[in-house]
Design an enzyme around this catalytic site. Structure first.
Site, PDB file in Angstrom:
ATOM      1  N   SER A   8       0.811  -1.217   0.000  1.00 17.57           N
ATOM      2  CA  SER A   8       0.000   0.000   0.000  1.00 17.57           C
ATOM      3  C   SER A   8       0.845   1.269   0.000  1.00 17.57           C
ATOM      4  O   SER A   8       1.915   1.339   0.594  1.00 17.57           O
ATOM      5  CB  SER A   8      -0.933   0.001   1.208  1.00 17.57           C
ATOM      6  OG  SER A   8      -0.205   0.020   2.419  1.00 17.57           O
ATOM      7  N   ASP A  12      -2.166   9.367   5.115  1.00 13.07           N
ATOM      8  CA  ASP A  12      -2.659   9.098   6.464  1.00 13.07           C
ATOM      9  C   ASP A  12      -3.338  10.338   7.041  1.00 13.07           C
ATOM     10  O   ASP A  12      -2.771  11.431   7.004  1.00 13.07           O
ATOM     11  CB  ASP A  12      -1.512   8.702   7.391  1.00 13.07           C
ATOM     12  CG  ASP A  12      -0.913   7.354   7.046  1.00 13.07           C
ATOM     13  OD1 ASP A  12      -1.529   6.616   6.265  1.00 13.07           O
ATOM     14  OD2 ASP A  12       0.176   7.042   7.563  1.00 13.07           O
ATOM     15  N   GLY A  48       1.093   4.534   4.063  1.00 11.45           N
ATOM     16  CA  GLY A  48       1.010   3.286   3.315  1.00 11.45           C
ATOM     17  C   GLY A  48       2.157   2.399   3.741  1.00 11.45           C
ATOM     18  O   GLY A  48       3.307   2.851   3.830  1.00 11.45           O
ATOM     19  N   PHE A 102      -5.793   6.355   4.652  1.00  8.30           N
ATOM     20  CA  PHE A 102      -5.824   5.701   5.957  1.00  8.30           C
ATOM     21  C   PHE A 102      -6.292   6.716   6.981  1.00  8.30           C
ATOM     22  O   PHE A 102      -5.692   7.774   7.130  1.00  8.30           O
ATOM     23  CB  PHE A 102      -4.424   5.177   6.304  1.00  8.30           C
ATOM     24  CG  PHE A 102      -4.305   4.585   7.690  1.00  8.30           C
ATOM     25  CD1 PHE A 102      -4.951   3.406   8.024  1.00  8.30           C
ATOM     26  CD2 PHE A 102      -3.515   5.194   8.658  1.00  8.30           C
ATOM     27  CE1 PHE A 102      -4.833   2.852   9.303  1.00  8.30           C
ATOM     28  CE2 PHE A 102      -3.383   4.659   9.925  1.00  8.30           C
ATOM     29  CZ  PHE A 102      -4.047   3.476  10.249  1.00  8.30           C
ATOM     30  N   LYS A 227       7.540  -4.843  24.573  1.00  4.40           N
ATOM     31  CA  LYS A 227       8.352  -5.987  24.997  1.00  4.40           C
ATOM     32  C   LYS A 227       9.457  -6.315  23.992  1.00  4.40           C
ATOM     33  O   LYS A 227      10.291  -7.185  24.257  1.00  4.40           O
ATOM     34  CB  LYS A 227       7.466  -7.216  25.224  1.00  4.40           C
ATOM     35  CG  LYS A 227       6.497  -7.077  26.394  1.00  4.40           C
ATOM     36  CD  LYS A 227       5.631  -8.313  26.553  1.00  4.40           C
ATOM     37  CE  LYS A 227       4.623  -8.448  25.427  1.00  4.40           C
ATOM     38  NZ  LYS A 227       3.698  -9.590  25.607  1.00  4.40           N
ATOM     39  N   ASP A 257       6.451  -0.603  10.640  1.00  3.87           N
ATOM     40  CA  ASP A 257       7.082  -0.450   9.322  1.00  3.87           C
ATOM     41  C   ASP A 257       8.535  -0.017   9.474  1.00  3.87           C
ATOM     42  O   ASP A 257       9.416  -0.481   8.741  1.00  3.87           O
ATOM     43  CB  ASP A 257       6.318   0.579   8.493  1.00  3.87           C
ATOM     44  CG  ASP A 257       4.849   0.215   8.307  1.00  3.87           C
ATOM     45  OD1 ASP A 257       4.528  -0.980   8.363  1.00  3.87           O
ATOM     46  OD2 ASP A 257       4.035   1.134   8.118  1.00  3.87           O
TER      47      ASP A 257
END
Length: 327
Positions: A8, A12, A48, A102, A227, A257
């Site tokens: 994608s 955003d 994306g 998004f 974690k 990402d």
């Protein structure tokens, strides 16, 4: 090693809700949810999954090949990516649809509610990897990240046909894929990327046990949020690398990402798995402190310092090939 990143490419729209989603949900009314959140902040950013990962790889001077479908509104975004070391020759421009959108709301606990409009991404299936991967342009690895499901399946099949190693990152699209499709996407992958929830969902979708997943892929990398990350291979004990502590959270969007970009940059330079996971965590911590998925700087000296401070003196040494003399 050159890396091609399919998936994608989006804009955003990031919003912040000053409260907790959990406080607004009534257990007895979950079958009839109707909520509107008054947000304090809106940021419109480039995003994306594939573009975010390619941006991160570009910061290491790797000239990744971005493969995806966009609209005619992509021109300014394309310039930005090129300025940050991304090769956009694999991007298809739709004449009919806009670039994907998004929309995401984040609460005070860093929980997120999001929606995704596919737009031009629905045309990603029409991109033929065989036409892109010719001669010296043939990549050493193809990352199949979230995209139109038919495109993900096609590009995975083309990697097998071309005998090009591939990494599977089904991520958000696990919710849209059936068991057979997920098995097809991950079988034979050199790398499999998930987060902790996606790991459980992947096992549910495929019907595979943990051992069966490991038998189907080379290495399974699972991010664990605060974690850290777990790296697994068949026949070997899991490797767990802690996250960078004390990182201020500005925006969690795109942090996974960034981890993938740091990790893949390191393994492409033949760094050990533990060191690759450390670099991924370091880049993720930098991304976490910025609003927007491509708002951080890939400062190699800064990353080397984070690795050294977090994992001990000499920890950046095995990353010299990707971080250069700065480590």
């Amino acid at each position: 090693m050159r890396i091609a990143v399919t998936g994608s490419i989006a804009t955003d729209h990031l919003m912040v809700f000053p409260g907790r989603f959990a406080d607004q949900l009534l257990p007895e009314q979950l079958a009839h949810v109707s909520l509107s959140f008054l947000v304090d902040r809106l940021e419109v950013r480039r995003g994306g999954v594939a573009a975010n990962i390619a941006f991160g790889l570009g910061g290491f001077g790797m000239s990744p090949l971005l493969v995806g479908a966009v609209g005619t509104d992509f021109a300014e975004y394309a310039v930005w990516l090129k300025e940050h070391g991304v090769d956009t020759a694999g991007v298809r421009v739709s004449a009919e649809r806009q670039t994907a959108r998004f929309l995401c709301i984040t609460d005070d606990d860093a929980n997120q509610i999001a929606a995704f409009y596919a737009g031009a991404m629905t045309e990603a299936y029409d991109i033929d990897l065989r036409a892109l991967f010719t001669g010296t342009e043939r990549p050493g690895l193809v990352l199949i990240s979230p995209d139109d499901p038919s495109a993900m399946l096609r590009h995975t099949a083309e990697c097998r046909e071309l005998v090009v190693p591939f990494a599977a990152d089904p991520s958000q699209q696990l919710a849209r894929l059936d068991g057979g499709q997920v098995r097809d996407l991950v079988s034979g992958a050199t790398w499999l990327f998930t987060n902790e929830y996606e790991a459980a969902l992947l096992r549910e979708r495929t019907g595979w046990s943990r051992d069966e997943v490991l038998a189907a892929v080379g290495t399974w990398v699972t991010t664990l949020g605060e974690k850290g990350v777990q790296v697994e291979r068949a026949g070997a004990p899991p490797l767990v690398v802690p996250a960078v502590p004390g990182t201020e959270t500005a925006d969690p969007t795109g942090v996974g990402d960034a981890f993938r970009a740091g990790f893949l940059a390191a393994v492409s330079h033949r760094a050990p798995l533990e060191s690759a996971a450390r670099l991924g965590c370091a880049l993720a911590s930098v991304a976490l402190g910025a609003v927007g998925s491509q708002s951080y700087d890939s400062d190699l000296a800064q990353l080397a310092g984070i690795v050294e401070r977090t994992y001990g003196p000499g920890a950046a040494g095995p990353l010299a090939s990707v971080l250069g003399e700065l480590s």
